[in-house]
Design a protein around this motif. Structure first.
Motif, short mmCIF file in Angstrom:
data_model
loop_
_atom_site.label_atom_id
_atom_site.label_comp_id
_atom_site.label_asym_id
_atom_site.label_seq_id
_atom_site.Cartn_x
_atom_site.Cartn_y
_atom_site.Cartn_z
N UNK A 293 58.19 3.02 29.37
CA UNK A 293 57.29 2.05 30.29
C UNK A 293 56.55 1.15 29.39
N UNK A 294 56.06 0.14 30.12
CA UNK A 294 55.07 -0.83 29.88
C UNK A 294 53.55 -0.11 30.04
N UNK A 295 52.83 -0.10 28.96
CA UNK A 295 51.41 0.50 29.16
C UNK A 295 50.56 -0.53 29.49
N UNK A 296 49.66 -0.20 30.50
CA UNK A 296 48.43 -1.23 30.70
C UNK A 296 47.17 -0.24 30.42
N UNK A 297 46.34 -0.80 30.05
CA UNK A 297 45.04 -0.08 29.99
C UNK A 297 44.17 0.10 31.05
N UNK A 324 42.53 -11.51 31.21
CA UNK A 324 43.77 -10.78 31.08
C UNK A 324 43.99 -9.74 29.96
N UNK A 325 44.41 -8.68 30.22
CA UNK A 325 44.35 -7.61 29.11
C UNK A 325 45.82 -7.18 28.53
N UNK A 326 45.78 -7.09 27.50
CA UNK A 326 47.22 -6.75 26.67
C UNK A 326 47.94 -5.49 27.18
N UNK A 327 49.32 -5.62 27.00
CA UNK A 327 50.17 -4.50 27.33
C UNK A 327 51.02 -4.10 26.17
N UNK A 328 51.48 -2.95 26.10
CA UNK A 328 52.44 -2.64 25.11
C UNK A 328 53.77 -1.59 25.63
N UNK A 329 54.82 -1.67 24.78
CA UNK A 329 55.76 -0.96 25.23
C UNK A 329 55.71 0.40 24.87
N UNK A 330 56.03 1.51 25.57
CA UNK A 330 55.87 2.88 25.24
C UNK A 330 57.25 3.44 25.35
N UNK A 331 58.22 3.73 24.13
CA UNK A 331 59.58 4.07 24.24
C UNK A 331 59.57 5.50 24.35
N UNK A 332 60.07 6.18 25.27
CA UNK A 332 60.46 7.49 25.61
C UNK A 332 61.82 7.87 25.71
N UNK A 333 62.12 8.96 26.69
CA UNK A 333 63.49 9.38 26.70
C UNK A 333 64.46 8.64 27.68
N UNK A 334 63.97 7.73 28.53
CA UNK A 334 64.69 7.49 29.70
C UNK A 334 65.50 6.04 29.38
N UNK A 335 65.54 5.62 28.25
CA UNK A 335 66.33 4.55 27.73
C UNK A 335 66.94 4.74 26.42
N UNK A 336 68.58 4.12 26.49
CA UNK A 336 69.25 4.26 25.36
C UNK A 336 70.28 3.25 25.47
N UNK A 337 70.99 3.32 24.45
CA UNK A 337 72.20 2.34 24.59
C UNK A 337 73.26 2.54 25.41
N UNK A 338 73.95 1.89 26.03
CA UNK A 338 74.79 1.96 27.19
C UNK A 338 76.00 2.52 26.44
N UNK A 339 76.77 3.34 27.40
CA UNK A 339 78.01 4.08 27.00
C UNK A 339 78.98 2.73 26.37
#
Length: 339
Positions: A293-297, A324-339
């Motif tokens: 997800x994209x994290x906002x504070x 305007x507050x900054x955001x960041x990408x949080x990489x977890x388990x729901x994304x991966x390369x397509x088959x």
């Protein structure tokens, strides 16, 4: 019966002014013995200062309204993101000695009624469309200081704080494109040419342009920002968008619903379809798979919102530009390369 200043004064054998001074910390001209006697009686009688009396004396109600859209007269439209904001704003206001009053707005005329009938010092607008905020006038607002959260309205009557929605969606699309996805569904509520979802849409498209790829308009799907709407989309995704290998949802609660619907339809996340959200709610860490997800504070957003609003209330300070507050990408388990 409620214990009053007069009750305390009569028992202590002093004036009401002396009791008031002791209760409010103005003790320079009061003897230690008298202070001790008054404090003992206050504790024994369970005296609680009257908030309304204090407000009259200070010429301030110490009340901040929180106005949120209501779908009808019976229900409020509060997303999980906004629920988190409400709790944090209440905490920050309480620290400053203010009280929060929640009011649902189902008709535009109710804004003026809420602002003017409650004797509010200020108000927070949460979840309103920018077009609705644009229509607020000095006659509607009166002397109440206003702050709009997550707004791109240029209305000079409001102060604003928001997250960098454009950059957030840009980061989301870059992540999915870098994994090798090309057919990515953009899922979110209907939007116009201004506002939070519009900014996220433009940011998402910008990543395609940056990568030299063509954006395919047909893979935009309009969904309400609810778990149920996401589940419905997940159930039908492979029928309506069989070419899709990933979904970007403009809110975590929508993304979580999509993952549930995909699972019920027999699809694996991220094996068959990657899913990426926006907000970084606590829920995103509890679902399986954990949500990228994209994290906002959100705590910072609430703290700055209260600081800006109270500056407007107490010192009549009004920033020229929204924060305007900054955001960041949080990489977890729901994304991966397509088959």
């Amino acid at each position: 019966m409620r214990v009053t200043l007069k009750d305390i004064a009569d028992e202590a054998g002093v004036s009401m002014m002396t009791v008031s001074n002791v209760v409010n910390g103005k003790r320079a001209r009061v003897s230690p013995e008298t202070i001790e006697r008054i404090q003992r009686i206050v504790a024994e009688r369970g005296y609680v200062p009257s908030a309304s009396a204090r407000s009259l004396a200070a010429k301030s109600s110490k009340l901040i309204g929180l106005l949120v859209p209501a779908a009808d007269e019976d229900s409020l439209m509060i997303s999980p993101h906004n629920v988190a904001i409400v709790g944090l704003i209440e905490r920050e206001l309480r620290k400053g000695g203010y009280h929060l009053l929640l009011r649902g707005i189902s008709q535009p005329a109710e804004v003026a009624e809420a602002l003017q009938s409650w004797s509010l010092d200020g108000a927070v607008l949460l979840g309103f469309l920018d077009e609705e905020i644009d229509r607020l006038t000095a006659r509607t607002v009166g002397k109440v200081s206003l702050l709009a959260i997550d707004s791109y309205s240029a209305n000079p009557l409001t102060t604003g704080v928001r997250s960098d929605d454009h950059t957030g969606a840009l980061l989301a699309a870059r992540h999915l494109l870098a994994l090798g996805h090309r057919e990515i569904v953009f899922a979110g509520p209907a939007f116009s040419d201004v506002g939070v979802v519009h900014q996220r849409y433009q940011g998402f498209r910008a990543a395609y342009a940056e990568a030299g790829l063509t954006w395919i308009e047909r893979i935009v799907t309009v969904e309400t920002t609810t778990h149920g709407s996401g589940r419905d989309l997940g159930l039908r995704l492979m029928q309506s968008h069989p070419e899709a290998t990933a979904v970007f949802a403009t809110a975590d609660i929508l993304a979580i619903g999509i993952m549930e619907g995909l699972a019920e339809a027999g699809c694996s996340v991220p094996g068959d379809v990657s899913v990426l959200g926006f907000d970084d709610l606590d829920l995103s860490r509890y679902v399986t798979p954990k949500l990228t997800t994209i994290a906002q504070d959100i705590p910072q957003k609430a703290a700055i919102a209260v600081r800006l609003l109270l500056a407007a209330v107490e010192r009549r300070e009004h920033p020229a530009d929204p924060i305007t507050l900054g955001v960041r990408l949080i990489t977890r388990d729901s994304t991966a390369a397509p088959r």
